[in-house]
Design an enzyme around this catalytic site. Structure first.
Site, PDB file in Angstrom:
ATOM      1  N   VAL A  63      38.604  64.775  86.921  1.00  0.00           N
ATOM      2  CA  VAL A  63      38.955  65.535  88.140  1.00  0.00           C
ATOM      3  C   VAL A  63      38.519  67.003  88.062  1.00  0.00           C
ATOM      4  CG1 VAL A  63      40.922  64.061  88.738  1.00  0.00           C
ATOM      5  CG2 VAL A  63      41.302  66.122  87.353  1.00  0.00           C
ATOM      6  N   TYR A 156      49.891  75.790  80.834  1.00  0.00           N
ATOM      7  CA  TYR A 156      50.354  74.655  81.654  1.00  0.00           C
ATOM      8  C   TYR A 156      51.317  75.163  82.739  1.00  0.00           C
ATOM      9  CZ  TYR A 156      52.886  70.268  82.731  1.00  0.00           C
ATOM     10  OH  TYR A 156      53.474  69.193  83.369  1.00  0.00           O
ATOM     11  N   SER A 159      49.541  77.017  85.381  1.00  0.00           N
ATOM     12  CA  SER A 159      48.745  76.132  86.251  1.00  0.00           C
ATOM     13  C   SER A 159      49.650  75.431  87.256  1.00  0.00           C
ATOM     14  CB  SER A 159      47.967  75.104  85.422  1.00  0.00           C
ATOM     15  OG  SER A 159      48.831  74.111  84.886  1.00  0.00           O
ATOM     16  N   LYS A 160      50.862  75.060  86.814  1.00  0.00           N
ATOM     17  CA  LYS A 160      51.768  74.322  87.694  1.00  0.00           C
ATOM     18  C   LYS A 160      52.392  75.250  88.754  1.00  0.00           C
ATOM     19  CE  LYS A 160      51.239  70.219  85.942  1.00  0.00           C
ATOM     20  NZ  LYS A 160      50.599  69.148  86.752  1.00  0.00           N
TER      21      LYS A 160
HETATM   22  P1  NAD Z   1      50.303  61.176  81.168  1.00  0.00           P
HETATM   23  O1  NAD Z   1      49.660  62.012  80.119  1.00  0.00           O
HETATM   24  O2  NAD Z   1      51.120  60.010  80.760  1.00  0.00           O
HETATM   25  O3  NAD Z   1      49.206  60.666  82.218  1.00  0.00           O
HETATM   26  C1  NAD Z   1      48.239  61.530  82.744  1.00  0.00           C
HETATM   27  C2  NAD Z   1      46.991  60.734  83.084  1.00  0.00           C
HETATM   28  O4  NAD Z   1      46.019  61.678  83.572  1.00  0.00           O
HETATM   29  C3  NAD Z   1      46.369  60.051  81.853  1.00  0.00           C
HETATM   30  O5  NAD Z   1      46.077  58.703  82.139  1.00  0.00           O
HETATM   31  C4  NAD Z   1      45.118  60.855  81.593  1.00  0.00           C
HETATM   32  O6  NAD Z   1      44.052  60.106  81.029  1.00  0.00           O
HETATM   33  C5  NAD Z   1      44.771  61.349  82.996  1.00  0.00           C
HETATM   34  N1  NAD Z   1      43.907  62.527  82.967  1.00  0.00           N
HETATM   35  C6  NAD Z   1      44.016  63.619  82.159  1.00  0.00           C
HETATM   36  N2  NAD Z   1      43.014  64.467  82.388  1.00  0.00           N
HETATM   37  C7  NAD Z   1      42.247  63.915  83.360  1.00  0.00           C
HETATM   38  C8  NAD Z   1      41.059  64.307  84.021  1.00  0.00           C
HETATM   39  N3  NAD Z   1      40.439  65.452  83.699  1.00  0.00           N
HETATM   40  N4  NAD Z   1      40.541  63.508  84.977  1.00  0.00           N
HETATM   41  C9  NAD Z   1      41.146  62.333  85.286  1.00  0.00           C
HETATM   42  N5  NAD Z   1      42.266  61.893  84.692  1.00  0.00           N
HETATM   43  C10 NAD Z   1      42.807  62.672  83.730  1.00  0.00           C
HETATM   44  O7  NAD Z   1      51.141  62.201  82.062  1.00  0.00           O
HETATM   45  P2  NAD Z   1      52.420  61.992  83.008  1.00  0.00           P
HETATM   46  O8  NAD Z   1      53.623  62.365  82.222  1.00  0.00           O
HETATM   47  O9  NAD Z   1      52.368  60.685  83.716  1.00  0.00           O
HETATM   48  O10 NAD Z   1      52.172  63.191  84.030  1.00  0.00           O
HETATM   49  C11 NAD Z   1      51.585  63.028  85.301  1.00  0.00           C
HETATM   50  C12 NAD Z   1      51.674  64.357  86.036  1.00  0.00           C
HETATM   51  O11 NAD Z   1      53.037  64.775  86.116  1.00  0.00           O
HETATM   52  C13 NAD Z   1      50.935  65.498  85.338  1.00  0.00           C
HETATM   53  O12 NAD Z   1      50.341  66.335  86.290  1.00  0.00           O
HETATM   54  C14 NAD Z   1      52.038  66.224  84.604  1.00  0.00           C
HETATM   55  O13 NAD Z   1      51.721  67.570  84.354  1.00  0.00           O
HETATM   56  C15 NAD Z   1      53.168  66.068  85.591  1.00  0.00           C
HETATM   57  N6  NAD Z   1      54.496  66.227  84.976  1.00  0.00           N
HETATM   58  C16 NAD Z   1      54.914  65.409  83.969  1.00  0.00           C
HETATM   59  C17 NAD Z   1      56.166  65.609  83.400  1.00  0.00           C
HETATM   60  C18 NAD Z   1      56.687  64.761  82.284  1.00  0.00           C
HETATM   61  O14 NAD Z   1      57.754  65.101  81.728  1.00  0.00           O
HETATM   62  N7  NAD Z   1      56.038  63.659  81.906  1.00  0.00           N
HETATM   63  C19 NAD Z   1      56.994  66.626  83.887  1.00  0.00           C
HETATM   64  C20 NAD Z   1      56.532  67.440  84.919  1.00  0.00           C
HETATM   65  C21 NAD Z   1      55.285  67.224  85.452  1.00  0.00           C
END
Ligand code: NAD
Length: 248
Positions: A63, A156, A159-160
């Site tokens: 992305v 991070y 960015s968020k």
């Molecule tokens: P995760 O790491 O389990 O999954 C993220 C997915 O994004 C992975 O499959 C990865 O391969 C893919 N990815 C990473 N970089 C990429 C790129 N450049 N292009 C395409 N795909 C890419 O993460 P998650 O916990 O499911 O998080 C999903 C979203 O929620 C993220 O934006 C994360 O910052 C946000 N988030 C997560 C949490 C948490 O506690 N898990 C909390 C707040 C926000």
């Protein structure tokens, strides 16, 4: 069937919150595409979908790379005939103390978490504006709101925070055609958080008024709401899904 026949593309859909959102959307009638860096992960999720009677179209792509984003979006639209929903979910976090943080950490994190949201949204909006409708849901984090920046992941968190701001500007510029909103998850049980020390996880649970870490489904349901017709009059907003963590 809250997103029946809607054509939805979810970034970072090969696991975690993205994959769960893809299943929730499919259960609610959407036609789903997922894009991710990890080809094997995409294959696994597509196979799981097949077992449940769904067909996910998968796209390998980064992305943060404009040419790859445009290729994926063009392919998606060619196959589905348009795009109704974009979920900008792909995200990364690189944990390193402030004094050891590198420019490369910053560039990588902002590249995926912020520029990636911009690139995917711009590519999708090109089609949404033409078809005169669309919904974009950006995934931020409680780390992006006041008081919640976390040690070790200041890039991070920044960015968020930027995603929340970008959402509001996009909502203004893309109105009245496209609704743009943010979901900010609290701590959620995925690969991103599984490896955290037990003590950190205990603090996460203690810090949440609802006394648990979120499951991906908790976040997916909020995304579904903002993607559905129920949210037709909502734009530029931030929906925190954190069990009350941010109230402290
Ligand atoms: P995760 O790491 O389990 O999954 C993220 C997915 O994004 C992975 O499959 C990865 O391969 C893919 N990815 C990473 N970089 C990429 C790129 N450049 N292009 C395409 N795909 C890419 O993460 P998650 O916990 O499911 O998080 C999903 C979203 O929620 C993220 O934006 C994360 O910052 C946000 N988030 C997560 C949490 C948490 O506690 N898990 C909390 C707040 C926000």
């Amino acid at each position: 069937m809250r997103v029946k026949d809607k054509r939805a593309l979810i970034t970072g859909g090969a696991r975690g919150i993205g994959a769960t959102t893809a299943f929730v959307f499919a259960e609610e009638g959407a036609r789903v595409g997922i894009v991710d860096l990890r080809e094997e992960g995409l294959r696994d999720i597509a196979a799981q979908a097949k077992q449940k009677g769904f067909e996910f179209r998968t796209f390998v792509g980064d992305v943060s790379k404009k040419d790859q984003v445009e290729r994926v979006m063009d392919e998606f639209v060619r196959e589905f005939g348009g795009i109704d929903i974009l979920v900008n979910n792909a995200g990364i976090a690189i944990s390193r103390p402030f004094m050891e943080k590198t420019v490369e950490d910053w560039e990588q994190t902002l590249g995926v978490n912020l520029i990636g949201v911009f690139l995917c949204s711009q590519a999708a909006a090109k089609y949404m504006l033409k078809q005169n409708s669309g919904k974009i849901i950006n995934i931020s984090s409680i780390r992006g709101i006041e008081h919640c920046g976390r040690e070790g992941i200041m890039d991070y968190s920044a960015s968020k925070a930027a995603v929340i701001n970008l959402t509001k500007t996009m909502a203004k510029e893309l109105a009245p055609t496209i609704n743009v909103n943010t979901v900010a998850p609290g701590h959620t049980l995925t690969e991103m958080t599984k490896s955290l020390p037990e003590e950190v996880k205990r603090n996460m649970i203690e810090g949440s008024y609802l006394k648990r870490i979120a499951e991906p489904i908790d976040i997916a349901k909020a995304i579904l709401f903002l993607a559905s017709d129920d949210a037709d009059f909502i734009t530029g907003q931030l929906l925190l899904v954190d069990g009350g963590f941010s109230l402290k």
